[in-house]
Design a protein around this motif. Structure first.
Motif, PDB file in Angstrom:
ATOM      1  N   THR A  40       0.820  -1.198  -0.145  1.00  0.00           N
ATOM      2  CA  THR A  40      -0.092  -0.105  -0.198  1.00  0.00           C
ATOM      3  C   THR A  40       0.866   1.439  -0.059  1.00  0.00           C
ATOM      4  O   THR A  40       0.463   2.137  -0.713  1.00  0.00           O
ATOM      5  N   THR A  65      -9.680  -0.830  -6.175  1.00  0.00           N
ATOM      6  CA  THR A  65      -9.630  -1.682  -5.088  1.00  0.00           C
ATOM      7  C   THR A  65     -10.598  -2.643  -4.702  1.00  0.00           C
ATOM      8  O   THR A  65     -11.420  -2.533  -5.548  1.00  0.00           O
ATOM      9  N   MET A  74      -7.031   4.078   0.664  1.00  0.00           N
ATOM     10  CA  MET A  74      -5.989   4.555  -0.151  1.00  0.00           C
ATOM     11  C   MET A  74      -6.103   6.033  -0.431  1.00  0.00           C
ATOM     12  O   MET A  74      -5.031   6.688  -0.560  1.00  0.00           O
TER      13      MET A  74
END
Length: 707
Positions: A40, A65, A74
C-alpha cells in the motif's frame, strides 16, 4: 519535481524492489507483493511519482481496489502524503463502483432507462426465499439462503454459461432453476443486484464501442490492487478498459488468493504476459511484518503449493522466538488451552479459524466466566444450518414423541426406507391414540418384521435421550437414531455435529443444550454490533483477518477435514485439487498474519497434513533428523541405507470392508467398520467418531488393515 528530489522526500526508506515498482509507470506491469511487503505504501508513493515526476494528469489515473473501505483508505493515505487538493482530482473506485459509472454514462448517452439497483439485502433474501419455496417446496434456512446468494454471485463473477451452471457441483437443490427464476424476477421488476452491474457494464463495453472509447480516453493509467481477489468478469472489464493505452499496473499475490467461493480468479496473474504481451513482472519479497522464524516456516510451506510464481519471502525483523507447536490428544484441548490464555491476558492474541463455529466452544467458556474477547465479524448461520436444525428436531422429538410436525421433518433421516405416506398415517394414528408416533409405526400391520426391528432400536434410542447427559444425547442422535448414517449417505460434512458435541460437554441434559444454543445465538448477535477494539483477545476467521497483522496468532481447528477440507490424497477431480490448493493458501495467509509469535496445535487423534509440513521444515525437526541419521550411520554403517526396501502387497480389500470388522488405520488408530457402499468404507474410530474412506485407496496404500 525532479526524480532525485521526489525519492529523497517521499521514497528514501524504500528498498530497491519497492523503488523499482514506484518508477514502473508505463506499459503493463504485474507487481507480485508477498505478505507484509508494504504494497500500500508503494501504491500510494507510485501515484504521487506519476503526478509529480512524470506529469501524468491525476484525472487520467483510475485506481481500483477490492472493497469500498480499501478505496477510502487508499484515498486518505494519498491525501496524507500528497495533499487533499491532489487527492480530490484522483479517482479511487471498486470495480463494481466503476461498473455503476459505466451504466450511468450509457443510460444518459443513449437515453435508456437503467435498472434500479436492489441495495436492500433483506429484500434479496426474501425474494430468494420465495423462489426457493416455489421450486423446492420447502422453507429455506438462513444458512441455505446465504449459500444460494454466494452461488449466484459466483455464477455472475465467473461469467458462467447456462451449460456451466447446469454442471456446477453444489449442495443446493435445483440451482439452475433457482438462478433462472431469480434473474427473471429481477428483470420483471426492472431491477438488478450489485453483481448485475458488472454483467451489464461488460455487455455495454463489448456492444457499444463509443462508451468503451470514452472511458479509454478518460482514463489512461490503471492501477488494480488485490488483483488475486479480482473475479474473472472484473479482469475482463479491466482488460477492455486498459486495452488502448496498455498502462496497467496490477498488484497482487496469487499465494494469497482465498476467495474462490466468491469467484476470485488468480489464474489472471499466471496468464498476465499472455494477455498483455511485453508485460513486466516485478517482485516485492521483503517481509516487514513477521519474525525470521515465522517467515522461514511460511516460505517453506508455500513453496510446495501448485499454481504459483516462484518468489521467496525474506525476513527483515530478525530472529525472535521459534514457531510454537503444542501437542494435544483431543480437539477439545485446544479450547481449554486458549481459554486459559484468555483468562491470563498478556498482550494481543488473535485466534484464527476457517469457520465461525470453530470458536463457539471458546465463546461459550468465555461467556460463562466473564472473560473479555472480541469476535471480528461474528456469523450466525451455524444456528440455522440444516444439520444443527435437524439435531434440534431429533432432540426435541425425544421429549415430544407425538409431535407430528417435527416427525415429518426427520422421518426420512432415520436411515430407514420409510415412505412419507406411512409417516403421515402414523402421525394420524398417534393424534387419535395419544401414543408415540414411532410406537404406532411399530404396531402397524403394514410394517415388515425387519422394519419393525429397526424401528424398535431407534424408538429405544429416542426414549433413552431424556435420561442422558447432553453429550451422550447428541451421540445417540448421531449413532443410534440413524442420523449419522443419513449424513454419510448424503456425503455431508459433519463438522457442525462435532461442534455440537463439544458444546454439549458443558450441559447436563439435552434441553439445557438447546437453551444454550439460543443463548449463544443471541450473544453472538450482540457481539456483531460491539466495537470493543481495546480487548486484546481476538477471535476471527482467516478470511476476515486478511490484510491485518497481530502480535501473536494461534490457529484453531487446523485439522484434516476442516483445514484442509479434504486431504490431498483424497482429491479425485480438478475441482478437488483447486479447493485443496486454496486451502493451502488460506493456511499460509493465517501464518503470515503473525508478527512475533505463531502457535500451531499438533493433535495426535486429529492429524493435520499442513501442520506436519510446518513441523517437518522447522530447524529443530531438521536437526533431530540429522541426529537420528548420524546415529543410524554410527551404529549400522551406511550399508543399511543401501538395502532394498521390501515391497509389501496391498491389504485384502474384502477384509477391511466387512461390516463389523475391527481394523487399524495408519493415522486414525483402531476402529470398527460400520458401513460399506461399494466404494467408501465408513469406520468408527475411538475418539475420532466416524471417517469415510476410499476402500481401494486405503487398501492399495496399506493405510487400513484388518486385526
Amino acid at each position: 519535481m525532479q526524480k532525485d528530489s521526489f525519492i529523497q522526500q517521499y521514497a528514501a526508506g524504500l528498498n530497491p524492489q519497492q523503488l523499482a515498482a514506484v518508477q514502473a509507470v508505463n506499459g503493463p506491469v504485474l507487481l507480485l507483493a508477498v505478505p507484509g511487503s508494504g504494497k500500500t505504501t508503494v501504491l500510494v508513493t507510485r501515484l504521487g511519482y506519476m503526478v509529480l515526476c512524470c506529469h501524468v494528469p491525476p484525472a487520467q489515473i483510475l485506481t481500483m481496489t477490492y472493497t469500498v473501505a480499501a478505496t477510502h483508505e487508499m484515498r486518505s493515505r494519498f491525501a496524507a502524503r500528497f495533499g487533499d487538493e491532489l487527492a480530490a482530482e484522483m479517482t479511487f473506485r471498486t470495480i463494481n463502483g466503476l461498473s455503476a459509472v459505466i451504466l450511468q454514462y450509457y443510460s444518459r448517452t443513449y437515453g435508456r432507462r437503467q435498472p434500479e439497483l436492489l441495495t436492500n439485502e433483506g429484500d434479496i433474501t426474501r425474494l430468494l426465499g420465495d423462489i426457493w419455496q416455489q421450486v423446492n417446496r420447502e422453507f429455506a434456512t438462513e444458512s441455505t439462503l446465504k449459500e444460494l446468494r454466494t452461488a449466484i454471485t459466483y455464477i455472475k463473477n465467473m461469467a458462467l454459461t447456462d451449460a456451466e451452471i447446469e454442471v456446477m457441483d453444489t449442495d443446493l437443490a435445483n440451482l439452475p432453476e433457482l438462478y433462472r427464476r431469480y434473474q427473471a424476477a429481477l428483470k420483471r421488476a426492472g431491477q438488478m443486484d450489485y453483481d448485475d452491474q458488472m454483467v451489464f457494464a461488460l455487455q455495454i463495453l463489448r456492444a457499444a464501442p463509443p462508451v468503451l472509447g470514452y472511458f479509454q480516453q478518460r482514463y489512461r493509467y490503471f492501477c488494480v490492487d488485490e488483483s488475486q481477489d479480482t473475479s474473472k468478469i472484473q479482469h475482463e472489464i479491466i482488460r477492455l478498459l486498459a486495452g488502448h493505452s496498455l498502462n496497467l499496473f496490477m498488484v497482487g499475490d496469487e499465494d494469497q488468493s482465498i476467495y474462490g467461493f466468491r469467484a476470485a480468479y488468480p489464474q489472471a496473474l499466471m496468464d498476465f504476459e499472455q494477455v498483455y504481451p511485453g508485460a513486466r513482472v516485478l517482485l516485492m519479497e521483503e517481509n516487514y511484518r513477521s519474525s525470521e522464524e515465522i517467515v522461514a516456516a511460511a516460505n517453506a510451506f508455500v513453496a510446495r503449493s501448485r499454481y504459483r510464481r516462484p518468489k521467496t519471502l525474506r525476513a527483515t525483523q530478525g530472529a525472535q522466538c521459534p514457531v510454537e507447536i503444542r501437542p494435544i490428544t483431543r480437539r477439545e484441548e485446544q479450547i481449554q488451552w486458549l481459554f486459559a490464555q484468555a483468562q491470563h491476558g498478556g498482550g494481543e492474541t488473535a485466534v484464527l479459524f476457517r469457520n465461525n463455529e470453530s470458536a463457539l466452544p471458546l465463546v461459550d467458556l468465555c461467556e460463562r466466566s466473564g472473560v473479555p474477547y472480541r469476535f471480528k465479524k461474528a456469523d450466525l448461520t451455524f444456528f440455522t444450518h440444516k444439520i444443527v436444525l435437524d439435531t434440534v428436531d431429533f432432540l426435541r422429538f425425544a421429549y415430544e414423541p407425538t409431535n407430528g410436525e417435527r416427525f415429518l421433518r426427520i422421518y426420512y433421516k432415520l436411515g430407514l426406507a420409510l415412505s412419507r405416506q406411512k409417516a403421515l398415517t402414523a402421525c394420524g394414528a398417534s393424534a387419535r391414540s395419544g401414543r408415540p408416533i414411532l410406537e404406532e409405526l411399530i404396531r402397524s400391520p403394514e410394517t415388515s418384521a425387519r422394519m419393525r426391528e429397526s424401528l424398535g432400536d431407534i424408538y429405544a434410542a429416542f426414549k433413552r435421550i431424556p435420561q442422558l447427559n447432553a453429550a451422550d444425547a447428541v451421540d445417540a442422535v448421531r449413532y443410534s437414531c440413524g442420523y449419522g448414517a443419513y449424513l454419510n449417505q448424503k456425503g455431508m460434512d459433519t463438522g457442525k455435529l462435532a461442534i455440537l458435541e463439544i458444546l454439549a460437554e458443558q450441559e447436563p441434559h439435552a434441553l439445557r443444550l438447546l437453551d444454550r444454543l439460543e443463548e449463544l445465538r443471541m450473544l453472538m448477535a450482540a457481539k456483531g454490533s460491539e466495537t470493543n477494539s481495546d480487548v486484546p483477545f481476538i477471535l476471527s476467521t482467516i478470511h476476515s483477518s486478511k490484510g491485518l497483522e497481530y502480535d501473536r496468532v494461534v490457529l484453531l481447528d487446523a485439522f484434516d477435514g476442516v483445514l484442509p477440507a479434504k486431504p490431498e490424497i483424497c482429491c479425485r477431480t480438478p475441482e478437488d485439487t483447486r479447493q485443496y490448493e486454496e486451502d493451502r493458501r488460506l493456511f499460509y495467509v493465517a501464518m503470515t498474519r503473525a508478527q512475533h509469535k505463531l502457535v500451531l496445535f499438533n493433535c495426535r487423534t486429529m492429524p493435520s497434513a499442513f501442520v506436519q509440513e510446518v513441523i517437518f521444515s522447522l530447524p529443530e525437526s531438521q536437526a533431530e533428523r540429522e541426529r537420528a541419521r548420524a546415529e543410524t550411520d554410527r551404529v549400522w554403517g551406511r550399508r543399511v541405507s543401501a538395502a532394498p526396501v521390501p515391497i509389501l502387497p496391498p491389504v485384502d480389500r474384502a477384509a477391511v470392508t466387512r461390516v463389523g470388522a475391527t481394523v487399524q488405520h495408519a493415522v486414525f488408530g483402531r476402529g470398527v467398520v460400520r458401513e460399506f457402499d461399494g466404494r467408501f468404507v465408513t469406520v468408527e474410530f475411538s475418539g475420532l467418531r466416524v471417517k469415510k474412506l476410499d476402500a481401494a485407496l486405503v487398501a492399495e496404500k496399506r493405510l487400513l488393515w484388518a486385526l
